[in-house]
Scaffold this active site. Structure first.
Site, PDB file in Angstrom:
ATOM      1  N   GLY A 136       0.786  -1.240   0.000  1.00 22.51           N
ATOM      2  CA  GLY A 136       0.000   0.000   0.000  1.00 22.51           C
ATOM      3  C   GLY A 136       0.808   1.276   0.000  1.00 22.51           C
ATOM      4  N   MET A 183      -4.071  -6.974  -6.814  1.00 27.85           N
ATOM      5  CA  MET A 183      -3.604  -8.116  -7.584  1.00 27.85           C
ATOM      6  C   MET A 183      -4.731  -9.009  -8.099  1.00 27.85           C
ATOM      7  SD  MET A 183      -0.486  -7.434  -7.656  1.00 27.85           S
ATOM      8  CE  MET A 183       0.355  -8.896  -8.258  1.00 27.85           C
ATOM      9  N   ASN A 202      -5.145   2.753 -12.834  1.00 29.80           N
ATOM     10  CA  ASN A 202      -4.201   1.799 -12.265  1.00 29.80           C
ATOM     11  C   ASN A 202      -2.800   2.342 -12.464  1.00 29.80           C
ATOM     12  OD1 ASN A 202      -3.223  -0.672 -11.171  1.00 29.80           O
ATOM     13  ND2 ASN A 202      -2.771  -1.399 -13.248  1.00 29.80           N
ATOM     14  N   HIS A 242       1.128   1.039 -13.057  1.00 27.74           N
ATOM     15  CA  HIS A 242       1.831  -0.156 -13.516  1.00 27.74           C
ATOM     16  C   HIS A 242       3.326   0.149 -13.603  1.00 27.74           C
ATOM     17  CE1 HIS A 242       2.298  -3.958 -15.575  1.00 27.74           C
ATOM     18  NE2 HIS A 242       3.084  -3.353 -16.441  1.00 27.74           N
ATOM     19  N   SER A 245       3.711   3.825 -15.331  1.00 25.89           N
ATOM     20  CA  SER A 245       2.613   4.417 -16.108  1.00 25.89           C
ATOM     21  C   SER A 245       1.343   4.399 -15.280  1.00 25.89           C
ATOM     22  CB  SER A 245       2.333   3.591 -17.371  1.00 25.89           C
ATOM     23  OG  SER A 245       3.514   3.304 -18.070  1.00 25.89           O
ATOM     24  N   ASP A 248      -9.193  -5.420 -20.724  1.00 23.80           N
ATOM     25  CA  ASP A 248      -7.950  -6.144 -21.010  1.00 23.80           C
ATOM     26  C   ASP A 248      -6.818  -5.649 -20.122  1.00 23.80           C
ATOM     27  OD1 ASP A 248      -9.154  -7.551 -23.222  1.00 23.80           O
ATOM     28  OD2 ASP A 248      -9.164  -5.585 -24.204  1.00 23.80           O
ATOM     29  N   ASP A 301      -3.857  -4.128 -18.410  1.00 21.06           N
ATOM     30  CA  ASP A 301      -2.882  -3.057 -18.676  1.00 21.06           C
ATOM     31  C   ASP A 301      -3.001  -2.463 -20.088  1.00 21.06           C
ATOM     32  OD1 ASP A 301      -1.925  -3.562 -16.115  1.00 21.06           O
ATOM     33  OD2 ASP A 301      -0.443  -4.994 -16.824  1.00 21.06           O
ATOM     34  N   ALA A 342       9.250   6.996  -8.199  1.00 17.34           N
ATOM     35  CA  ALA A 342       8.596   7.697  -9.314  1.00 17.34           C
ATOM     36  C   ALA A 342       7.088   7.437  -9.297  1.00 17.34           C
ATOM     37  CB  ALA A 342       9.208   7.236 -10.633  1.00 17.34           C
ATOM     38  N   GLU A 343       6.688   6.210  -8.950  1.00 19.63           N
ATOM     39  CA  GLU A 343       5.258   5.877  -8.906  1.00 19.63           C
ATOM     40  C   GLU A 343       4.517   6.793  -7.947  1.00 19.63           C
ATOM     41  OE1 GLU A 343       4.160   1.774  -8.300  1.00 19.63           O
ATOM     42  OE2 GLU A 343       5.954   1.060  -9.313  1.00 19.63           O
TER      43      GLU A 343
HETATM   44  C1  GRF Z   1       3.591  -1.150  -7.455  1.00 20.70           C
HETATM   45  O1  GRF Z   1       4.848  -1.354  -8.002  1.00 20.70           O
HETATM   46  C2  GRF Z   1       2.560  -0.972  -8.526  1.00 20.70           C
HETATM   47  O2  GRF Z   1       3.061  -0.353  -9.667  1.00 20.70           O
HETATM   48  C3  GRF Z   1       2.189  -2.387  -8.859  1.00 20.70           C
HETATM   49  O3  GRF Z   1       2.200  -3.047  -7.625  1.00 20.70           O
HETATM   50  C4  GRF Z   1       3.090  -2.376  -6.728  1.00 20.70           C
HETATM   51  C5  GRF Z   1       2.296  -2.027  -5.502  1.00 20.70           C
HETATM   52  O4  GRF Z   1       3.060  -1.471  -4.480  1.00 20.70           O
HETATM   53  N1  GRF Z   1       0.932  -2.418  -9.557  1.00 20.70           N
HETATM   54  P1  GRF Z   1       2.351  -0.769  -3.246  1.00 20.70           P
HETATM   55  O5  GRF Z   1       1.377  -1.774  -2.657  1.00 20.70           O
HETATM   56  O6  GRF Z   1       1.635   0.442  -3.767  1.00 20.70           O
HETATM   57  O7  GRF Z   1       3.438  -0.424  -2.295  1.00 20.70           O
END
Ligand code: GRF
Length: 318
Positions: A15, A92, A109, A111, A138, A145, A147, A175-176
């Site tokens: 999270g 997931m 989402n 990714h 991204s 479908d 991603d 970066a995310e």
């Molecule tokens: C992240 O790398 C996200 O891009 C991928 O799953 C991971 C989740 O990490 N979909 P977190 O639970 O947000 O720490």
């Protein structure tokens, strides 16, 4: 400021992206708020953090339930939290096509690759093994479908010599955390951005026969008829006369209809300054859940109230 968009976040584990969204929403000028964190994994670490930060949480193991059954339960929670958007953050599980269809354009989402490269799992190892020099993350819209939906934003992250998937993942994660909050803010915020709203109303108004745009005392407006003698059927009032709202002004049949509308939905309708006295009602356009079909209906109705007789007949076919 306009109402904030209400976002439900779905997680399955750590999270950290969820946390990034929660903290971004702490800023007063953030256009979204997190109203629910839900998980298919009651052990997800992010749940504890969300609860500690005062966010309502919901956890239900998907084990023993089929996809549609499980999604219906999650969706019921999302609905009761009155969420406008769903942000997947390390969730997931694939969503059922029914849920995706009902929330089209409203599920995002994150990714960990530069989409369209490396959909699915194990993205960092695949990028390193392919000899790529950059990877990244991204944010995209979710479709049926995996991603595949429109990419709303990406951040590149350099791959260093000797990088392991774990080392690369930890930099991409930084970066995310930046990217998700900023793309989500931009995406939900465009709905309350005056330029976006005016462009959207313009698109609908100009689709009506013999209509054209004309500003009136600085307000964007649309008229029906000739350039010379056309009549206004709509305006967009942008904080006009100090009003809080951005609203569509359209014609009603008069004070009774206006009063009934305002009474039925006082959050949506109000009597605008000046124009109200002449029978124009204001319909707020700066709420995150604007129903554009409804707006189009109002434009048609207002258009047919002022359109010349010979055009009225055409309205029947609209
Ligand atoms: C992240 O790398 C996200 O891009 C991928 O799953 C991971 C989740 O990490 N979909 P977190 O639970 O947000 O720490």
């Amino acid at each position: 400021m306009a109402d904030r968009a209400r976002v439900a976040v779905l997680i399955s584990g750590r999270g950290s992206n969820m946390a990034a969204l929660i903290y971004a929403a702490r800023r007063e000028d953030c256009p979204f708020e997190i109203v629910l964190v839900a998980s298919n994994n009651p052990e997800a670490r992010g749940l504890e953090l969300a609860a500690a930060e005062g966010i309502p949480t919901f956890a239900l193991s998907h084990k023993g339930l089929d996809r549609a059954e499980f999604d219906a339960k999650i969706e019921a929670e999302i609905e009761s939290a009155r969420a406008d958007y769903i942000a997947l953050a390390g969730y997931m599980r694939l969503l059922s096509p029914e849920l995706v269809a009902r929330w089209r354009g409203k599920i995002l989402n994150i990714h960990p690759s530069l989409l369209p490269k490396y959909k699915g799992l194990d993205t960092h190892r695949r990028a390193i093994e392919a000899g790529d020099t950059v990877s990244g993350c991204s944010v995209h819209l979710v479709t049926e479908d995996l991603d595949e939906g429109d990419v709303l934003g990406r951040t590149e992250v350099a791959i260093l010599t000797g990088d392991t998937p774990e080392r690369l993942a930890s930099r991409v994660l930084i970066a995310e955390h930046q990217l998700y909050a900023s793309v989500l803010a931009e995406y939900v915020g465009r709905k309350t951005d005056p330029d976006w709203i005016v462009a959207k109303v313009g698109e609908l108004a100009l689709a009506l026969p013999e209509s054209h745009a004309r500003t009136s005392h600085g307000a964007p407006g649309w008229r029906v008829g000739t350039e010379k003698s056309g009549k206004f059927f709509a305006y967009v009032s942008i904080h006009h006369h100090g009003e809080e709202a951005i609203a569509l002004l359209v014609k009603t049949s008069g004070p009774d209809e206006m009063a009934a509308l305002i009474e039925a939905d006082p959050d949506l309708y109000y009597k605008p300054a000046y124009y109200g006295a002449a029978g124009w009602i204001a319909l707020r356009l700066d709420r995150p859940d604007t129903d554009w079909e409804h707006v189009a209906g109002w434009l048609r109705k207002s258009w047919s109230m002022v359109a010349p007789k010979k055009l009225q007949a055409m309205a029947e076919f609209l």
